[in-house]
Design an enzyme around this catalytic site. Structure first.
Site, PDB file in Angstrom:
ATOM      1  N   TRP A 272      -3.700  -1.705  -1.235  1.00 33.49           N
ATOM      2  CA  TRP A 272      -3.631  -2.936  -2.014  1.00 33.49           C
ATOM      3  C   TRP A 272      -3.976  -4.026  -1.014  1.00 33.49           C
ATOM      4  CZ3 TRP A 272      -3.385  -4.070  -7.038  1.00 33.49           C
ATOM      5  CH2 TRP A 272      -3.132  -5.410  -7.397  1.00 33.49           C
TER       6      TRP A 272
ATOM      7  N   CYS B  59       0.873  -1.182   0.000  1.00 31.60           N
ATOM      8  CA  CYS B  59       0.000   0.000   0.000  1.00 31.60           C
ATOM      9  C   CYS B  59       0.908   1.230   0.000  1.00 31.60           C
ATOM     10  CB  CYS B  59      -0.851   0.030   1.260  1.00 31.60           C
ATOM     11  SG  CYS B  59      -1.816  -1.441   1.507  1.00 31.60           S
TER      12      CYS B  59
ATOM     13  N   LYS C  31       8.700 -15.000 -21.554  1.00 34.34           N
ATOM     14  CA  LYS C  31       9.202 -13.662 -21.188  1.00 34.34           C
ATOM     15  C   LYS C  31       9.902 -13.020 -22.373  1.00 34.34           C
ATOM     16  CE  LYS C  31       7.350 -12.667 -18.088  1.00 34.34           C
ATOM     17  NZ  LYS C  31       6.434 -13.711 -18.002  1.00 34.34           N
TER      18      LYS C  31
ATOM     19  N   ASN D 153       1.135   0.248   5.988  1.00 28.73           N
ATOM     20  CA  ASN D 153       1.527  -0.592   4.854  1.00 28.73           C
ATOM     21  C   ASN D 153       2.295  -1.762   5.435  1.00 28.73           C
ATOM     22  OD1 ASN D 153       2.317  -1.691   2.385  1.00 28.73           O
ATOM     23  ND2 ASN D 153       4.231  -0.525   2.425  1.00 28.73           N
ATOM     24  N   GLY D 154       1.826  -2.982   5.157  1.00 29.79           N
ATOM     25  CA  GLY D 154       2.522  -4.169   5.661  1.00 29.79           C
ATOM     26  C   GLY D 154       1.512  -5.249   5.997  1.00 29.79           C
TER      27      GLY D 154
ATOM     28  N   LYS E 273      -2.576  -6.451 -19.590  1.00 31.14           N
ATOM     29  CA  LYS E 273      -2.148  -7.009 -18.304  1.00 31.14           C
ATOM     30  C   LYS E 273      -3.112  -8.103 -17.857  1.00 31.14           C
ATOM     31  CE  LYS E 273       0.297  -7.637 -14.704  1.00 31.14           C
ATOM     32  NZ  LYS E 273       1.538  -8.408 -14.849  1.00 31.14           N
TER      33      LYS E 273
ATOM     34  N   GLU F 178       8.650 -20.628 -19.290  1.00 34.76           N
ATOM     35  CA  GLU F 178       8.465 -19.253 -18.781  1.00 34.76           C
ATOM     36  C   GLU F 178       9.541 -18.332 -19.348  1.00 34.76           C
ATOM     37  OE1 GLU F 178       6.230 -17.642 -17.579  1.00 34.76           O
ATOM     38  OE2 GLU F 178       7.161 -15.869 -16.701  1.00 34.76           O
TER      39      GLU F 178
ATOM     40  N   HIS G 126      13.243 -35.535 -30.755  1.00 31.82           N
ATOM     41  CA  HIS G 126      11.931 -35.754 -31.421  1.00 31.82           C
ATOM     42  C   HIS G 126      11.543 -34.568 -32.287  1.00 31.82           C
ATOM     43  CE1 HIS G 126      11.565 -39.271 -28.853  1.00 31.82           C
ATOM     44  NE2 HIS G 126      11.990 -38.504 -27.858  1.00 31.82           N
TER      45      HIS G 126
ATOM     46  N   GLU H 189       7.397 -12.207 -25.368  1.00 35.83           N
ATOM     47  CA  GLU H 189       6.321 -11.212 -25.168  1.00 35.83           C
ATOM     48  C   GLU H 189       6.854  -9.787 -24.988  1.00 35.83           C
ATOM     49  OE1 GLU H 189       3.827 -11.516 -21.730  1.00 35.83           O
ATOM     50  OE2 GLU H 189       5.395 -12.398 -20.525  1.00 35.83           O
TER      51      GLU H 189
ATOM     52  N   ARG I 152       1.348   1.703  -6.024  1.00 31.74           N
ATOM     53  CA  ARG I 152       1.543   0.756  -4.914  1.00 31.74           C
ATOM     54  C   ARG I 152       0.241   0.070  -4.521  1.00 31.74           C
ATOM     55  NH1 ARG I 152       6.230   1.331  -2.262  1.00 31.74           N
ATOM     56  NH2 ARG I 152       5.378   0.321  -0.415  1.00 31.74           N
TER      57      ARG I 152
HETATM   58  C1  AGP Z   1       2.529 -13.090 -18.307  1.00 34.70           C
HETATM   59  O1  AGP Z   1       3.836 -12.543 -18.555  1.00 34.70           O
HETATM   60  C2  AGP Z   1       1.605 -12.786 -19.430  1.00 34.70           C
HETATM   61  N1  AGP Z   1       1.426 -11.382 -19.504  1.00 34.70           N
HETATM   62  C3  AGP Z   1       0.306 -13.586 -19.452  1.00 34.70           C
HETATM   63  O2  AGP Z   1       0.642 -14.831 -19.975  1.00 34.70           O
HETATM   64  C4  AGP Z   1      -0.428 -13.831 -18.117  1.00 34.70           C
HETATM   65  O3  AGP Z   1       0.320 -14.698 -17.313  1.00 34.70           O
HETATM   66  C5  AGP Z   1      -1.768 -14.513 -18.434  1.00 34.70           C
HETATM   67  O4  AGP Z   1      -2.550 -13.635 -19.210  1.00 34.70           O
HETATM   68  C6  AGP Z   1      -2.544 -14.945 -17.192  1.00 34.70           C
HETATM   69  O5  AGP Z   1      -2.877 -13.800 -16.444  1.00 34.70           O
HETATM   70  P1  AGP Z   1      -3.426 -14.015 -14.940  1.00 34.70           P
HETATM   71  O6  AGP Z   1      -2.329 -14.638 -14.175  1.00 34.70           O
HETATM   72  O7  AGP Z   1      -3.763 -12.635 -14.470  1.00 34.70           O
HETATM   73  O8  AGP Z   1      -4.626 -14.914 -15.006  1.00 34.70           O
END
Ligand code: AGP
Length: 611
Positions: A75, A2, A488, A101-102, A606, A484, A507, A491, A27
């Protein structure tokens, strides 16, 4: 996390608080509130949702004749986001007010004791116990009451308190940031510098266990436990406001990568005991019998959260002996599901609003499955529709590419593994103690090494940022991390990158190997280390470029790989969390070199709240 702000000085306090909260919105922004002193009385105004709702509520009051006040942007960690749970929180008589905050880990027992002493609570937050605790000890000296109150608190806090005495604020911190802004006849306190940077660049940082009394004519810093005076040197900030919001980092994503030690620590905080050899997840609103009757686990998620689910499968099957299935939510929601009352379904979602994951949750619930979700947003739709939610306390994740939320998800799933393993008798107390110690030791180890890791990654990024394709390889625990790492990179840098199970090379993917495509191989010590090594040799034998991530001192892999990034040796279970960080940094540095918009990559959102 927060944001808190406090002000004592010669300016009208309401605009100072509102403008300061605006700069702290990164925050947390699920509710906000301020308290100010007028004619000897504490006035409080709070609003659910974005800060603009509070602004609207205070319309016409910005010129109120008041010069002392507190503000908070929330938050949520305890208590859903609404006006009732918004800070500031007052004591029983509205003569004391607190922002915080905490995470107060022992808030439940403190609240029960205070209720037994006659205190009346009006919110579901952990913070409100602070207001009543200070009230309990208040005999006219606010600083003394705060000093005594924080001695009873376990957990983290950056708190600021105000009483009806004009021109006085008292603040204290432990494992949550608190910084002082030093003006001419005016003083600020806040979670972060951006809150008051427009008024002063002279700051002082409080350290753990310290408290401060702020008056118009000056400040006094003391040790909360002993009252011993603390002398500090003021520092001058050179950042501009934009940089300050990112705490001096160039992008939110980089700031959030560096916040991971704290995010992991906050996710663990209050949920484990090494002595007892137990993990505590009271959020799981299922009886011991219900937990023992579970016959299988179904993990459902998208994107990065799906990678977390893939790792959880290894954890749960190895340590709890529970058959565990993982599915992409977008597939799960349309296939013929064979789940029911004997299935524990675990939706994993940072935002808690992903449409596919939410749809999967609802279908599983209709079929009688128990739903325990892993979420980063308190009060999100996924959390509200679950039977219980284990919250990751990563704080708001602003960068579109998920970083600290992911490692916090891995942490939460690791805790779930210990919890289920203990309840079902699959993990002994001794083993649980060792597993808990591992996750407690990880944040400081990451904190101590992240800068060196970053420096080494920068060199790799410089050499490879112009490449057009990458292949990431991992086995067992490292397979989800390979996926992952590839996600990263693709994207945020828009480079084509694939994650693959290293054992799959023969394979198909081995046909791709040439001098143009770097292969990132994850090779910590593990039961499959030699297998990964043979995959690295397969690539090198075809003149491929191999970047391996391996344990410090691993000569074997260093002798055959083109490049080796060494990482501190940790347990097999902790390696996935640790090895994620250099992959996040590699993607970040390559994207920056390619001039990409790291925090808001093209075409991405997001939270994907539509199909
Ligand atoms: C993560 O780097 C991506 N932006 C995306 O794959 C994300 O993980 C996915 O859309 C799921 O989002 P969520 O965890 O909010 O459900």
């Amino acid at each position: 996390m927060c944001g808190i702000i406090g002000y004592v000085g010669h300016r009208r306090v309401i605009p100072v608080l509102l403008d300061g909260l605006k700069m702290l919105e990164y925050r947390g922004y699920d509710s906000a509130g301020i308290a100010y002193l007028k004619d000897g009385k504490i006035k409080v105004s709070r609003a659910e949702g974005k800060l603009e709702n509070l602004d609207l509520k205070l319309n016409g009051k910005r010129d109120e004749v008041s010069f002392t006040g507190l503000g908070h942007t929330r938050w949520a960690t305890h208590g859903v986001p609404n006006e009732r749970n918004a800070h500031p929180h007052t004591d029983c008589k509205n003569e004391l007010v607190v922002v915080h905050n905490g995470i107060i880990e022992n808030y439940f027992s403190l609240r029960e004791n205070l209720k037994a002493e006659g205190h009346e609570f009006r919110s579901d937050t952990d913070t409100e116990v602070l207001a009543h605790l200070i009230e309990k000890y208040f005999t006219g000296d606010l600083s003394e009451a705060v000093a005594r109150a924080v001695q009873e608190v376990e957990g983290s806090y950056a708190l600021a308190a105000m009483c009806t005495q004009d021109g006085v604020l008292v603040a204290a911190r432990y494992q949550s940031p608190l910084v002082l802004g030093l003006g001419e006849g005016e003083y600020f306190l806040a979670s972060d510098i951006p809150a008051f940077l427009r008024y002063t660049k002279d700051v002082m940082f409080l350290d753990d266990g310290e408290m401060v009394i702020v008056r118009r004519d000056g400040i006094q810093i003391k040790k909360a436990a002993t009252g011993e005076e603390v002398k500090k040197k003021a520092e001058r900030i050179t950042w501009d406001a934009a940089m300050a919001e990112k705490a001096g980092f160039k992008h939110f994503m980089l700031k959030e990568i560096y916040e991971q030690p704290q995010a992991i620590l906050n996710t663990v905080r209050g949920r484990v005991s090494v002595e007892e050899g137990e993990a505590y997840l009271p959020e799981i609103d299922l009886s011991e019998k219900e937990l023992k009757d579970i016959r299988r686990v179904m993990l459902v998620a998208c994107g990065t959260s799906w990678h977390a689910a893939l790792l959880a499968k290894y954890y749960l099957e190895k340590w709890v002996g529970l058959p565990t299935e993982v599915d992409l939510a977008s597939e799960f929601r349309y296939r013929s599901l064979l789940i029911g009352g004997d299935t524990l379904t675990v939706p994993i979602s940072q935002s808690g609003e992903t449409a596919d994951t939410l749809a999967g949750l609802r279908i599983a619930k209709e079929k009688g499955s128990k739903i325990i979700s892993i979420c980063n947003v308190v009060g999100s739709t996924v959390s509200r529709e679950s039977h219980g939610t284990i919250y990751t306390h990563a704080g708001p994740e602003i960068g579109v590419a998920s970083t600290k939320a992911f490692t916090s998800q891995l942490t939460a799933l690791y805790l779930l593994t210990i919890y289920l393993g203990r309840v079902r008798g699959a993990i002994s107390k001794e083993k649980a103690r060792l597993m808990i110690k591992d996750i407690i030791d990880l944040p400081p180890l990451l904190e101590d090494n992240i800068k060196n890791i970053h420096a080494a990654v920068k060199e790799l990024a410089l050499e490879f940022y112009k490449k057009r394709d990458f292949l990431y390889l991992g086995r067992n625990y490292m397979f989800p991390i390979a996926l992952e790492g590839a996600l990263k990179l693709k994207e945020i840098s828009y480079i084509h990158a694939e994650g693959y199970a290293a054992g799959e090379m023969k394979h198909g993917p081995i046909a791709l190997i040439d001098e143009a495509m770097p292969v990132v191989a994850l090779a910590p010590s593990s039961p499959v280390y030699d297998k990964v090594l043979s995959n690295v040799l397969e690539v090198v034998a075809r003149r491929g470029i191999v970047i391996t991530l391996a344990d410090e001192g691993d000569k074997k892999v260093a002798d055959i790989a083109t490049h080796t990034l060494f990482l501190p040796k940790v347990s097999e279970e902790m390696a996935p969390i640790l090895y994620t960080v250099p992959l996040q940094l590699l993607a970040y540095e390559i994207a920056v070199l390619r001039g990409c918009d790291v925090d808001q990559p093209r075409n991405l959102a997001k939270s994907v709240t539509v199909e």
